[in-house]
Design an enzyme around this catalytic site. Sequence first.
Site, mmCIF file in Angstrom:
data_model
loop_
_atom_site.group_PDB
_atom_site.id
_atom_site.type_symbol
_atom_site.label_atom_id
_atom_site.label_comp_id
_atom_site.label_asym_id
_atom_site.label_seq_id
_atom_site.Cartn_x
_atom_site.Cartn_y
_atom_site.Cartn_z
ATOM 1 N N SER A 24 25.002 14.668 -3.884
ATOM 2 C CA SER A 24 25.140 13.936 -5.153
ATOM 3 C C SER A 24 24.240 14.569 -6.205
ATOM 4 C CB SER A 24 24.756 12.463 -4.961
ATOM 5 O OG SER A 24 23.396 12.353 -4.569
ATOM 6 N N GLY A 25 24.318 14.043 -7.423
ATOM 7 C CA GLY A 25 23.411 14.439 -8.488
ATOM 8 C C GLY A 25 23.468 15.907 -8.842
ATOM 9 N N ASP A 71 18.274 16.648 7.538
ATOM 10 C CA ASP A 71 17.098 16.006 6.964
ATOM 11 C C ASP A 71 16.040 17.093 6.843
ATOM 12 O OD1 ASP A 71 14.782 14.644 6.343
ATOM 13 O OD2 ASP A 71 15.027 13.088 7.860
ATOM 14 N N VAL A 72 15.745 17.523 5.635
ATOM 15 C CA VAL A 72 14.856 18.679 5.451
ATOM 16 C C VAL A 72 13.420 18.391 5.868
ATOM 17 C CG1 VAL A 72 16.249 19.740 3.621
ATOM 18 C CG2 VAL A 72 14.418 18.123 3.011
ATOM 19 N N TYR A 162 5.217 12.255 -7.148
ATOM 20 C CA TYR A 162 6.267 13.168 -7.598
ATOM 21 C C TYR A 162 5.665 14.369 -8.321
ATOM 22 C CZ TYR A 162 10.590 14.789 -9.775
ATOM 23 O OH TYR A 162 11.661 15.559 -10.170
ATOM 24 N N LYS A 166 5.773 18.327 -7.019
ATOM 25 C CA LYS A 166 6.434 19.383 -7.784
ATOM 26 C C LYS A 166 5.448 20.463 -8.220
ATOM 27 C CE LYS A 166 10.600 17.711 -7.547
ATOM 28 N NZ LYS A 166 11.664 18.426 -6.806
ATOM 29 N N ALA A 197 20.852 13.977 -16.663
ATOM 30 C CA ALA A 197 21.574 12.834 -16.106
ATOM 31 C C ALA A 197 21.730 13.034 -14.607
ATOM 32 C CB ALA A 197 22.943 12.700 -16.777
#
Length: 257
Positions: A24-25, A71-72, A162, A166, A197
């Site tokens: 997705s995304g 699953d990473v 987050y 990153k 988005a």
Amino acid sequence: MTLEDPTRWFRLDGKVAVVTGASSGLGHGFARTLAGAGARVVLAARREDLLAKVTSEIEDAGGAASSKVTDVTDPQQCEALAAFVIETCGRLDILVNNAGLGAAVPALKETPQEFRQVVDVNLHGAYWAAQACARVMRPGSSIVNVASVLGLMPSWAPQAAYSASKAGLIGLTRDLAQQWSGRLGIRVNALAPGYFASEMTAQIDPERLEGVLRSRSPLGRLGTQRELDAALLFLAGDASSYTTGSTLTVDGGLSMR
């Protein structure tokens, strides 16, 4: 003398690309774009039903795609993914480390479990996937780690986990480039998106996000998938053959402020 067509540098014909978080995304969009540029794509994510849907969508549009539930955060599953790609495709040329998890929790309220979960997916997962894929990649291959502009600048929201993950991913990119580019011929770069988005930004109040972008970004809007895909194509293919250890920021100018 004839003019050379520079667009061919962005073609990926004959190459095999793995995209994590592809169900997705942004990952969904990345997979479609790589397939459109001629690559055979292998989609990896945890949600099997969505993986199957995206795979069928690419195939119905004339692209070549397959999928592997992964699953990473599990190194063994990353190794199984790399083995699957070699077994079914015969080679692995491109890894897009896109799997990611977002969170916005005040630092004084964030639990150890919440913090570790974000770092485990965004940083550890990218490392396990890169490690597994690099073992089977040949010289000329490319790894693109999808970081974030929040790894380079403060967030307007409480996003310690987050942002830290990153920023760590950008540091990891530089180190892997140092280790692998000269010795193995594998280029490693990072893509640092601003706000696009996606499932992640859909969790943010749209009026608040719009206000932040208007006040802090020169372009004053969300980016589009196409605008990010163009940068990904550059880093994934031969157009960036002399680029490694770099972070390409695509954020509408947000990080200038």
